[in-house]
Design a protein around this motif. Structure first.
Motif, PDB file in Angstrom:
ATOM      1  N   LEU A  20       0.836  -1.199   0.000  1.00 45.44           N
ATOM      2  CA  LEU A  20       0.000   0.000   0.000  1.00 45.44           C
ATOM      3  C   LEU A  20       0.874   1.254   0.000  1.00 45.44           C
ATOM      4  CD1 LEU A  20      -2.614   1.682   0.379  1.00 45.44           C
ATOM      5  CD2 LEU A  20      -2.423   1.204   2.845  1.00 45.44           C
ATOM      6  N   GLN A  21       1.902   1.268   0.825  1.00 44.42           N
ATOM      7  CA  GLN A  21       2.769   2.442   0.895  1.00 44.42           C
ATOM      8  C   GLN A  21       3.465   2.702  -0.448  1.00 44.42           C
ATOM      9  OE1 GLN A  21       2.352   4.334   3.605  1.00 44.42           O
ATOM     10  NE2 GLN A  21       0.947   2.668   4.100  1.00 44.42           N
ATOM     11  N   GLN A  22       3.821   1.642  -1.149  1.00 50.02           N
ATOM     12  CA  GLN A  22       4.460   1.804  -2.461  1.00 50.02           C
ATOM     13  C   GLN A  22       3.465   2.299  -3.511  1.00 50.02           C
ATOM     14  OE1 GLN A  22       7.865   1.640  -2.844  1.00 50.02           O
ATOM     15  NE2 GLN A  22       7.601   1.514  -0.625  1.00 50.02           N
ATOM     16  N   VAL A  23       2.223   1.827  -3.426  1.00 53.59           N
ATOM     17  CA  VAL A  23       1.173   2.343  -4.323  1.00 53.59           C
ATOM     18  C   VAL A  23       1.014   3.840  -4.107  1.00 53.59           C
ATOM     19  CG1 VAL A  23      -1.314   2.318  -4.797  1.00 53.59           C
ATOM     20  CG2 VAL A  23      -0.079   0.158  -4.538  1.00 53.59           C
ATOM     21  N   LEU A  24       0.965   4.263  -2.843  1.00 52.73           N
ATOM     22  CA  LEU A  24       0.793   5.685  -2.526  1.00 52.73           C
ATOM     23  C   LEU A  24       2.004   6.507  -2.938  1.00 52.73           C
ATOM     24  CD1 LEU A  24      -0.947   5.399   0.967  1.00 52.73           C
ATOM     25  CD2 LEU A  24      -2.004   5.733  -1.277  1.00 52.73           C
ATOM     26  N   LYS A  25       3.188   5.969  -2.705  1.00 59.25           N
ATOM     27  CA  LYS A  25       4.412   6.688  -3.075  1.00 59.25           C
ATOM     28  C   LYS A  25       4.487   6.869  -4.597  1.00 59.25           C
ATOM     29  CE  LYS A  25       9.455   6.332  -2.775  1.00 59.25           C
ATOM     30  NZ  LYS A  25      10.582   5.468  -2.407  1.00 59.25           N
ATOM     31  N   GLY A  26       4.295   5.791  -5.341  1.00 61.05           N
ATOM     32  CA  GLY A  26       4.344   5.876  -6.795  1.00 61.05           C
ATOM     33  C   GLY A  26       3.255   6.772  -7.357  1.00 61.05           C
ATOM     34  N   SER A  27       2.045   6.661  -6.822  1.00 60.68           N
ATOM     35  CA  SER A  27       0.927   7.491  -7.287  1.00 60.68           C
ATOM     36  C   SER A  27       1.193   8.964  -7.017  1.00 60.68           C
ATOM     37  CB  SER A  27      -0.373   7.061  -6.600  1.00 60.68           C
ATOM     38  OG  SER A  27      -0.702   5.726  -6.929  1.00 60.68           O
ATOM     39  N   GLY A  28       1.812   9.247  -5.860  1.00 57.81           N
ATOM     40  CA  GLY A  28       2.111  10.632  -5.508  1.00 57.81           C
ATOM     41  C   GLY A  28       3.135  11.273  -6.430  1.00 57.81           C
ATOM     42  N   GLU A  29       3.930  10.455  -7.099  1.00 62.04           N
ATOM     43  CA  GLU A  29       4.947  10.957  -8.024  1.00 62.04           C
ATOM     44  C   GLU A  29       4.502  10.881  -9.485  1.00 62.04           C
ATOM     45  OE1 GLU A  29       8.651   8.983  -7.178  1.00 62.04           O
ATOM     46  OE2 GLU A  29       8.438   9.329  -5.015  1.00 62.04           O
ATOM     47  N   ASN A  30       3.257  10.469  -9.707  1.00 69.50           N
ATOM     48  CA  ASN A  30       2.735  10.317 -11.068  1.00 69.50           C
ATOM     49  C   ASN A  30       1.891  11.545 -11.418  1.00 69.50           C
ATOM     50  OD1 ASN A  30       1.246   9.617 -13.389  1.00 69.50           O
ATOM     51  ND2 ASN A  30       1.237   7.457 -12.826  1.00 69.50           N
ATOM     52  N   PRO A  31       2.326  12.367 -12.380  1.00 65.73           N
ATOM     53  CA  PRO A  31       1.586  13.593 -12.702  1.00 65.73           C
ATOM     54  C   PRO A  31       0.202  13.341 -13.304  1.00 65.73           C
ATOM     55  CG  PRO A  31       3.381  13.247 -14.257  1.00 65.73           C
ATOM     56  CD  PRO A  31       3.539  12.217 -13.183  1.00 65.73           C
ATOM     57  N   ARG A  32      -0.051  12.118 -13.761  1.00 69.12           N
ATOM     58  CA  ARG A  32      -1.367  11.800 -14.338  1.00 69.12           C
ATOM     59  C   ARG A  32      -2.411  11.502 -13.264  1.00 69.12           C
ATOM     60  NH1 ARG A  32       2.494   9.744 -17.640  1.00 69.12           N
ATOM     61  NH2 ARG A  32       2.580   7.748 -16.606  1.00 69.12           N
ATOM     62  N   ILE A  33      -1.961  11.301 -12.035  1.00 69.81           N
ATOM     63  CA  ILE A  33      -2.887  10.969 -10.950  1.00 69.81           C
ATOM     64  C   ILE A  33      -3.175  12.236 -10.155  1.00 69.81           C
ATOM     65  CG2 ILE A  33      -3.225   9.600  -8.862  1.00 69.81           C
ATOM     66  CD1 ILE A  33      -1.455   7.440 -10.160  1.00 69.81           C
ATOM     67  N   SER A  34      -4.417  12.677 -10.196  1.00 74.50           N
ATOM     68  CA  SER A  34      -4.793  13.934  -9.546  1.00 74.50           C
ATOM     69  C   SER A  34      -5.291  13.738  -8.117  1.00 74.50           C
ATOM     70  CB  SER A  34      -5.880  14.641 -10.361  1.00 74.50           C
ATOM     71  OG  SER A  34      -7.036  13.820 -10.455  1.00 74.50           O
ATOM     72  N   GLU A  35      -5.718  12.536  -7.790  1.00 74.80           N
ATOM     73  CA  GLU A  35      -6.314  12.297  -6.463  1.00 74.80           C
ATOM     74  C   GLU A  35      -6.179  10.831  -6.103  1.00 74.80           C
ATOM     75  OE1 GLU A  35     -10.907  11.873  -5.202  1.00 74.80           O
ATOM     76  OE2 GLU A  35     -10.362  13.894  -5.868  1.00 74.80           O
ATOM     77  N   VAL A  36      -5.837  10.562  -4.842  1.00 82.08           N
ATOM     78  CA  VAL A  36      -5.799   9.194  -4.327  1.00 82.08           C
ATOM     79  C   VAL A  36      -6.570   9.163  -3.021  1.00 82.08           C
ATOM     80  CG1 VAL A  36      -4.363   7.284  -3.521  1.00 82.08           C
ATOM     81  CG2 VAL A  36      -3.525   8.759  -5.365  1.00 82.08           C
ATOM     82  N   GLN A  37      -7.522   8.269  -2.943  1.00 83.64           N
ATOM     83  CA  GLN A  37      -8.283   8.078  -1.707  1.00 83.64           C
ATOM     84  C   GLN A  37      -8.076   6.637  -1.260  1.00 83.64           C
ATOM     85  OE1 GLN A  37     -12.479   8.919  -2.020  1.00 83.64           O
ATOM     86  NE2 GLN A  37     -12.714   9.036   0.173  1.00 83.64           N
ATOM     87  N   VAL A  38      -7.840   6.425   0.030  1.00 86.43           N
ATOM     88  CA  VAL A  38      -7.627   5.087   0.576  1.00 86.43           C
ATOM     89  C   VAL A  38      -8.816   4.694   1.445  1.00 86.43           C
ATOM     90  CG1 VAL A  38      -6.155   3.628   2.019  1.00 86.43           C
ATOM     91  CG2 VAL A  38      -5.118   5.377   0.546  1.00 86.43           C
ATOM     92  N   LEU A  39      -9.346   3.511   1.185  1.00 85.13           N
ATOM     93  CA  LEU A  39     -10.367   2.918   2.040  1.00 85.13           C
ATOM     94  C   LEU A  39      -9.759   1.665   2.665  1.00 85.13           C
ATOM     95  CD1 LEU A  39     -13.190   2.449   3.194  1.00 85.13           C
ATOM     96  CD2 LEU A  39     -13.827   1.386   1.000  1.00 85.13           C
ATOM     97  N   ASP A  40      -9.450   1.736   3.957  1.00 88.24           N
ATOM     98  CA  ASP A  40      -8.915   0.606   4.711  1.00 88.24           C
ATOM     99  C   ASP A  40     -10.122  -0.077   5.357  1.00 88.24           C
ATOM    100  OD1 ASP A  40      -7.886  -1.052   6.746  1.00 88.24           O
ATOM    101  OD2 ASP A  40      -6.155   0.248   7.071  1.00 88.24           O
ATOM    102  N   LEU A  41     -10.548  -1.187   4.786  1.00 86.91           N
ATOM    103  CA  LEU A  41     -11.812  -1.804   5.215  1.00 86.91           C
ATOM    104  C   LEU A  41     -11.805  -2.216   6.684  1.00 86.91           C
ATOM    105  CD1 LEU A  41     -12.736  -3.958   2.085  1.00 86.91           C
ATOM    106  CD2 LEU A  41     -13.762  -1.794   2.815  1.00 86.91           C
ATOM    107  N   TYR A  42     -10.680  -2.736   7.181  1.00 82.45           N
ATOM    108  CA  TYR A  42     -10.629  -3.137   8.589  1.00 82.45           C
ATOM    109  C   TYR A  42     -10.610  -1.909   9.503  1.00 82.45           C
ATOM    110  CZ  TYR A  42      -9.848  -8.054   7.452  1.00 82.45           C
ATOM    111  OH  TYR A  42      -9.984  -9.338   6.994  1.00 82.45           O
ATOM    112  N   GLU A  43      -9.775  -0.947   9.182  1.00 81.16           N
ATOM    113  CA  GLU A  43      -9.694   0.256  10.008  1.00 81.16           C
ATOM    114  C   GLU A  43     -11.014   1.025   9.991  1.00 81.16           C
ATOM    115  OE1 GLU A  43      -6.954   3.794   9.148  1.00 81.16           O
ATOM    116  OE2 GLU A  43      -5.862   2.620  10.633  1.00 81.16           O
ATOM    117  N   GLU A  44     -11.675   1.016   8.849  1.00 83.44           N
ATOM    118  CA  GLU A  44     -12.961   1.692   8.680  1.00 83.44           C
ATOM    119  C   GLU A  44     -14.058   1.018   9.494  1.00 83.44           C
ATOM    120  OE1 GLU A  44     -15.598   4.403   6.422  1.00 83.44           O
ATOM    121  OE2 GLU A  44     -13.423   4.336   6.616  1.00 83.44           O
ATOM    122  N   GLY A  45     -13.852  -0.263   9.814  1.00 85.52           N
ATOM    123  CA  GLY A  45     -14.904  -1.021  10.483  1.00 85.52           C
ATOM    124  C   GLY A  45     -16.041  -1.341   9.528  1.00 85.52           C
TER     125      GLY A  45
END
Length: 195
Positions: A20-45
């Motif tokens: 997950l951290q690598q997905v976020l890191k790579g996405s954050g450095e990708n100019p084509r990605i304007s927004e990333v939202q994370v849904l952690d199903l366990y943490e969300e309950g």
């Protein structure tokens, strides 16, 4: 491009969480990605249990007010990324429960009167990032690719999503599992990936 990452693992010390951290890191450095939202199903309950009774009818699932937030997340996303372990040859029950509740008739698909329904989530893409204890080719040779068939054909094509990419990483509990190389592969993919 807007990305929704659905993370399904109960342990934040897991390899899935590192992915997950690598997905976020790579996405954050990708100019084509304007927004990333994370849904952690366990943490969300998130409640994965389907309930049908006199007050909750199956035909009304697509407008259940308790799920409006999650429907909006799916509708907003151009790309859906699923990160999960493969347990007993399939995704965790938590993720399958999310699928059961969210990919409902008149939201994800609509009966068309033909053999297959009309998919209502057309134009989106999906990336599945999964880990397993067994060898990488175990699902192909021993389980007849059941995991990919379930996700690609039984779910995503049914709701109109044709572009589905898989990263299935095996031997993840082995010291020879090449974890660093797999993490780097995910980072590089999301740093460069288009729609």
């Amino acid at each position: 491009m807007k990305t929704l990452v659905i993370y399904t693992h109960p342990n934040h010390q897991s390899l899935s969480y590192a992915l997950l951290q690598q997905v976020l890191k790579g996405s954050g450095e990708n100019p084509r990605i304007s927004e990333v939202q994370v849904l952690d199903l366990y943490e969300e309950g998130f409640d994965p249990v389907l309930v049908f009774n006199e007050n909750k009818r199956r035909r009304d699932m697509h407008k259940d007010p308790a799920l409006e937030k999650y429907r909006n997340q799916l509708l907003r996303a151009d790309r859906i990324v699923l990160i999960y372990p493969i347990w007993w040859g399939r995704p965790p029950a938590m993720l399958l429960g999310y699928i059961d509740r969210m990919f409902a008739a008149n939201f994800a698909y609509r009966d068309s009167g033909k053999l297959l329904p009309e998919g209502l989530l057309k134009g989106k893409s999906v990336v599945c990032v999964s880990t397993m204890k067994g060898p990488p080719l175990y699902p192909l040779f021993w389980l007849n690719n059941a995991h990919k068939t379930l996700m690609r054909r039984a779910l995503f094509r049914y709701v109109g999503i044709k572009k589905v990419k898989f990263f299935e990483f095996g031997n993840m509990e082995s010291p020879k599992g090449r974890h660093a190389a797999k993490l780097e592969k995910i980072y590089r993919y999301f740093k460069k990936a288009g729609a």
